[in-house]
Design a protein around this motif. Structure first.
Motif, mmCIF file in Angstrom:
data_model
loop_
_atom_site.group_PDB
_atom_site.id
_atom_site.type_symbol
_atom_site.label_atom_id
_atom_site.label_comp_id
_atom_site.label_asym_id
_atom_site.label_seq_id
_atom_site.Cartn_x
_atom_site.Cartn_y
_atom_site.Cartn_z
ATOM 1 N N ALA A 145 19.670 -23.164 25.997
ATOM 2 C CA ALA A 145 20.574 -24.180 26.546
ATOM 3 C C ALA A 145 22.001 -23.672 26.742
ATOM 4 O O ALA A 145 22.875 -24.428 27.176
ATOM 5 C CB ALA A 145 20.594 -25.399 25.623
ATOM 6 N N GLN A 146 22.256 -22.389 26.456
ATOM 7 C CA GLN A 146 23.601 -21.846 26.628
ATOM 8 C C GLN A 146 24.013 -21.854 28.097
ATOM 9 O O GLN A 146 23.178 -21.782 28.998
ATOM 10 C CB GLN A 146 23.667 -20.423 26.073
ATOM 11 C CG GLN A 146 23.436 -20.324 24.586
ATOM 12 C CD GLN A 146 24.411 -21.176 23.784
ATOM 13 O OE1 GLN A 146 25.622 -21.010 23.882
ATOM 14 N NE2 GLN A 146 23.874 -22.103 22.993
ATOM 15 N N GLU A 147 25.317 -21.930 28.334
ATOM 16 C CA GLU A 147 25.814 -21.922 29.713
ATOM 17 C C GLU A 147 25.513 -20.581 30.372
ATOM 18 O O GLU A 147 25.036 -20.520 31.497
ATOM 19 C CB GLU A 147 27.322 -22.185 29.742
ATOM 20 C CG GLU A 147 27.886 -22.244 31.155
ATOM 21 C CD GLU A 147 29.375 -22.506 31.184
ATOM 22 O OE1 GLU A 147 29.882 -22.865 32.269
ATOM 23 O OE2 GLU A 147 30.046 -22.345 30.132
ATOM 24 N N TYR A 148 25.789 -19.500 29.662
ATOM 25 C CA TYR A 148 25.473 -18.167 30.177
ATOM 26 C C TYR A 148 25.674 -17.131 29.082
ATOM 27 O O TYR A 148 26.230 -17.414 28.018
ATOM 28 C CB TYR A 148 26.336 -17.819 31.395
ATOM 29 C CG TYR A 148 27.816 -17.595 31.116
ATOM 30 C CD1 TYR A 148 28.311 -16.341 30.741
ATOM 31 C CD2 TYR A 148 28.733 -18.631 31.277
ATOM 32 C CE1 TYR A 148 29.666 -16.136 30.519
ATOM 33 C CE2 TYR A 148 30.086 -18.427 31.053
ATOM 34 C CZ TYR A 148 30.545 -17.186 30.667
ATOM 35 O OH TYR A 148 31.885 -16.984 30.437
ATOM 36 N N ILE A 149 25.215 -15.927 29.344
ATOM 37 C CA ILE A 149 25.527 -14.735 28.550
ATOM 38 C C ILE A 149 26.273 -13.794 29.488
ATOM 39 O O ILE A 149 25.803 -13.520 30.596
ATOM 40 C CB ILE A 149 24.252 -14.041 28.022
ATOM 41 C CG1 ILE A 149 23.406 -14.997 27.160
ATOM 42 C CG2 ILE A 149 24.607 -12.784 27.238
ATOM 43 C CD1 ILE A 149 24.006 -15.376 25.835
ATOM 44 N N CYS A 150 27.448 -13.329 29.085
ATOM 45 C CA CYS A 150 28.223 -12.440 29.960
ATOM 46 C C CYS A 150 27.499 -11.103 30.137
ATOM 47 O O CYS A 150 26.603 -10.758 29.360
ATOM 48 C CB CYS A 150 29.634 -12.226 29.405
ATOM 49 S SG CYS A 150 29.698 -11.183 27.925
ATOM 50 N N VAL A 151 27.900 -10.342 31.137
ATOM 51 C CA VAL A 151 27.208 -9.089 31.453
ATOM 52 C C VAL A 151 27.257 -8.082 30.302
ATOM 53 O O VAL A 151 26.216 -7.511 29.932
ATOM 54 C CB VAL A 151 27.762 -8.478 32.760
ATOM 55 C CG1 VAL A 151 27.181 -7.083 32.983
ATOM 56 C CG2 VAL A 151 27.438 -9.383 33.950
ATOM 57 N N PRO A 152 28.438 -7.818 29.690
ATOM 58 C CA PRO A 152 28.440 -6.861 28.568
ATOM 59 C C PRO A 152 27.526 -7.277 27.423
ATOM 60 O O PRO A 152 26.847 -6.434 26.821
ATOM 61 C CB PRO A 152 29.914 -6.825 28.132
ATOM 62 C CG PRO A 152 30.668 -7.218 29.348
ATOM 63 C CD PRO A 152 29.814 -8.244 30.022
#
Length: 234
Positions: A145-152
């Motif tokens: 349910a997280q909004e996103y995971i950043c690329v790094p």
């Protein structure tokens, strides 16, 4: 799993479901380390030996300066500069060649006391993340349910998962991780595209309406997504 000293901080960084939870994890650990190093720990001989050897990167120099304790930072810098001066730039030895000096000088840009401690802290918290993902359906749903995971941190989680999870669990985790990134980058790309199009004279004024907030912030959000750091903008 029952809540414990290990699971509580993990739940705390995942519960907001806003932005990248691993960025929040890093920010929490960074704050603790910066407060630690600017306090009494600064005078501990073993800590001072490490800071003399590793120094700090620009990001963490800035964070330390924001602690409003210039004397503590000055004392660390004084011994760090003395160490660098004597053991690198003024060192005279038959065995300390020019190439050796260049190599040691280059390490100044590559090492950071805070970075090393933060990575150690994150690695230990990620151990708990993987355990909770495997054993707690509630946490697995929270992860998804997280909004996103950043690329790094997408890259970091992919590597760590490959080291920690078995084949079946790894496939499930990677599918959830990939979906978080793919869904967000699709929306982000659309928002940036709308931002660019808003400068067309036919769309004059549209950018500043309340419902376009996500478009107005799309450039800053893109930087955070791609770098794992919020841009410093006025």
């Amino acid at each position: 799993m029952r809540e414990s000293i290990l699971t509580i901080p993990v739940n705390e960084v995942f519960e907001p479901k806003e932005g990248c939870p691993i960025c929040r994890m890093r920010d929490t650990v960074e704050e603790h380390i910066c407060e630690y190093i600017m306090g009494a720990a600064m005078m501990e001989p073993d800590v001072r030996m490490e800071t003399n050897e590793l120094g700090f990167c620009l990001t963490h120099f800035e964070m330390l300066m924001q602690q409003n304790n210039r004397l503590s930072l000055g004392l660390m810098l004084n011994s760090y500069l003395e160490n660098a001066r004597k053991n690198i730039f003024e060192k005279k030895s038959l065995f300390f060649t020019k190439s050796a000096k260049q190599r040691k000088a280059a390490e100044i840009e590559e090492t950071c006391f805070v970075c090393s401690k933060v990575q150690w802290g994150i690695d230990h918290m990620l151990e708990t993340v993987f355990t909770m993902y495997l054993k707690e359906p509630k946490f697995r749903n929270l992860f998804k349910a997280q909004e996103y995971i950043c690329v790094p941190h997408y890259n970091m989680l992919s590597i760590k998962a490959g080291e920690k999870l078995q084949k079946g669990d790894l496939a499930s985790f990677n599918a959830d991780l990939d979906k978080l990134l793919e869904d967000y980058i699709k929306q982000l790309n659309s928002d940036v595209n709308d931002f660019c199009n808003s400068f067309d004279y036919r769309n004059a004024g549209k950018l500043h309406t309340p419902e376009m907030e996500h478009v107005r912030s799309s450039v800053e959000r893109s930087v955070s997504f791609l770098t794992g750091r919020k841009p410093r903008v006025k």
